[in-house]
Design an enzyme around this catalytic site. Structure first.
Site, PDB file in Angstrom:
ATOM      1  N   HIS A  12      31.799  38.950  44.152  1.00 35.63           N
ATOM      2  CA  HIS A  12      30.551  39.284  43.466  1.00 35.63           C
ATOM      3  C   HIS A  12      29.569  39.817  44.500  1.00 35.63           C
ATOM      4  O   HIS A  12      29.715  39.568  45.707  1.00 35.63           O
ATOM      5  CB  HIS A  12      29.980  38.055  42.759  1.00 35.63           C
ATOM      6  CG  HIS A  12      30.689  37.724  41.485  1.00 35.63           C
ATOM      7  ND1 HIS A  12      30.866  36.439  41.040  1.00 35.63           N
ATOM      8  CD2 HIS A  12      31.260  38.517  40.538  1.00 35.63           C
ATOM      9  CE1 HIS A  12      31.501  36.449  39.882  1.00 35.63           C
ATOM     10  NE2 HIS A  12      31.759  37.703  39.563  1.00 35.63           N
ATOM     11  N   GLY A  58      34.360  45.702  39.517  1.00 36.31           N
ATOM     12  CA  GLY A  58      34.565  44.600  38.572  1.00 36.31           C
ATOM     13  C   GLY A  58      33.981  44.843  37.197  1.00 36.31           C
ATOM     14  O   GLY A  58      34.687  44.756  36.195  1.00 36.31           O
ATOM     15  N   ASP A  63      38.336  43.835  37.565  1.00 33.85           N
ATOM     16  CA  ASP A  63      38.871  42.474  37.422  1.00 33.85           C
ATOM     17  C   ASP A  63      40.060  42.486  36.455  1.00 33.85           C
ATOM     18  O   ASP A  63      41.071  41.827  36.692  1.00 33.85           O
ATOM     19  CB  ASP A  63      37.800  41.513  36.885  1.00 33.85           C
ATOM     20  CG  ASP A  63      36.589  41.405  37.793  1.00 33.85           C
ATOM     21  OD1 ASP A  63      36.741  41.579  39.019  1.00 33.85           O
ATOM     22  OD2 ASP A  63      35.495  41.138  37.272  1.00 33.85           O
ATOM     23  N   ASP A  83      30.097  34.202  42.675  1.00 33.31           N
ATOM     24  CA  ASP A  83      28.726  33.701  42.750  1.00 33.31           C
ATOM     25  C   ASP A  83      28.527  32.796  41.536  1.00 33.31           C
ATOM     26  O   ASP A  83      28.322  33.291  40.423  1.00 33.31           O
ATOM     27  CB  ASP A  83      27.736  34.866  42.743  1.00 33.31           C
ATOM     28  CG  ASP A  83      26.292  34.409  42.772  1.00 33.31           C
ATOM     29  OD1 ASP A  83      26.041  33.186  42.768  1.00 33.31           O
ATOM     30  OD2 ASP A  83      25.405  35.288  42.783  1.00 33.31           O
ATOM     31  N   HIS A  90      30.726  40.875  33.084  1.00 30.41           N
ATOM     32  CA  HIS A  90      32.179  40.979  32.963  1.00 30.41           C
ATOM     33  C   HIS A  90      32.853  39.610  33.061  1.00 30.41           C
ATOM     34  O   HIS A  90      34.041  39.503  33.358  1.00 30.41           O
ATOM     35  CB  HIS A  90      32.735  41.936  34.020  1.00 30.41           C
ATOM     36  CG  HIS A  90      32.333  41.596  35.423  1.00 30.41           C
ATOM     37  ND1 HIS A  90      33.209  41.059  36.317  1.00 30.41           N
ATOM     38  CD2 HIS A  90      31.152  41.696  36.064  1.00 30.41           C
ATOM     39  CE1 HIS A  90      32.586  40.840  37.466  1.00 30.41           C
ATOM     40  NE2 HIS A  90      31.333  41.223  37.329  1.00 30.41           N
ATOM     41  N   ASP A  93      36.333  39.048  31.686  1.00 30.20           N
ATOM     42  CA  ASP A  93      37.414  39.560  32.543  1.00 30.20           C
ATOM     43  C   ASP A  93      37.718  38.582  33.666  1.00 30.20           C
ATOM     44  O   ASP A  93      38.875  38.386  34.046  1.00 30.20           O
ATOM     45  CB  ASP A  93      37.047  40.922  33.135  1.00 30.20           C
ATOM     46  CG  ASP A  93      36.976  42.023  32.098  1.00 30.20           C
ATOM     47  OD1 ASP A  93      37.568  41.864  31.010  1.00 30.20           O
ATOM     48  OD2 ASP A  93      36.322  43.047  32.374  1.00 30.20           O
ATOM     49  N   ARG A  99      42.736  32.733  34.236  1.00 25.91           N
ATOM     50  CA  ARG A  99      43.761  32.197  33.331  1.00 25.91           C
ATOM     51  C   ARG A  99      45.135  32.751  33.681  1.00 25.91           C
ATOM     52  O   ARG A  99      46.130  32.022  33.735  1.00 25.91           O
ATOM     53  CB  ARG A  99      43.407  32.522  31.877  1.00 25.91           C
ATOM     54  CG  ARG A  99      44.369  31.916  30.858  1.00 25.91           C
ATOM     55  CD  ARG A  99      43.917  32.164  29.425  1.00 25.91           C
ATOM     56  NE  ARG A  99      43.670  33.559  29.119  1.00 25.91           N
ATOM     57  CZ  ARG A  99      44.624  34.456  28.850  1.00 25.91           C
ATOM     58  NH1 ARG A  99      45.889  34.110  28.859  1.00 25.91           N
ATOM     59  NH2 ARG A  99      44.312  35.702  28.554  1.00 25.91           N
TER      60      ARG A  99
END
Length: 132
Positions: A12, A58, A63, A83, A90, A93, A99
């Site tokens: 980030h 991102g 991402d 962060d 996003h 994402d 996951r």
């Protein structure tokens, strides 16, 4: 870690300098590894002389692109300096990436302390004695 393995790096905005410093501190490993990064993070890491395959930034889908590479078995570890106090449009994402790392048993480090442990493991796997 064999040369064909790949590590994805993402940070980030408030963590990009920390990511660059981390990669620089462990440049011996990263020189022997295929690096994939979201666009802006990749640009910063290139400035320290490493070759990086840059994807989209991102918020523009980077991402998600890395998540896809994880699902395809093309990324073998993810370093994502997040962060935790910032708002990120996003975030879905980001959650998908996390996951998929869990689903596909891909190591995911979200802070420098965990990333250091992950890198130490890779260095030991390569037979290096250097542990910092």
């Amino acid at each position: 870690m064999p040369a064909e393995k790949a590590i994805a790096i993402i940070a980030h905005d408030g963590k990009k300098a920390e990511m660059v410093a981390f990669v620089k501190d462990h440049s011996v490993l990263f020189q022997k590894t295929k690096l994939v990064a979201t666009g802006t993070t990749g640009q910063y890491v290139e400035q320290i002389g490493l070759k990086v395959k840059k994807l989209l930034s991102g918020p523009k889908g980077g991402d998600a692109q890395i998540a896809s590479l994880v699902a395809e078995g093309k990324v073998h570890a993810v370093l994502f300096f997040r962060d935790p106090l910032g708002k990120h449009p996003h975030e879905p994402d980001v959650q998908m990436l996390m996951r998929l790392c869990d689903l596909h048993n891909v190591p995911l480090a979200t802070n420098p302390a965990t990333a250091r442990l992950l890198v130490k493991g890779f260095e030991l796997e390569q037979g290096q004695n250097r542990i910092s």
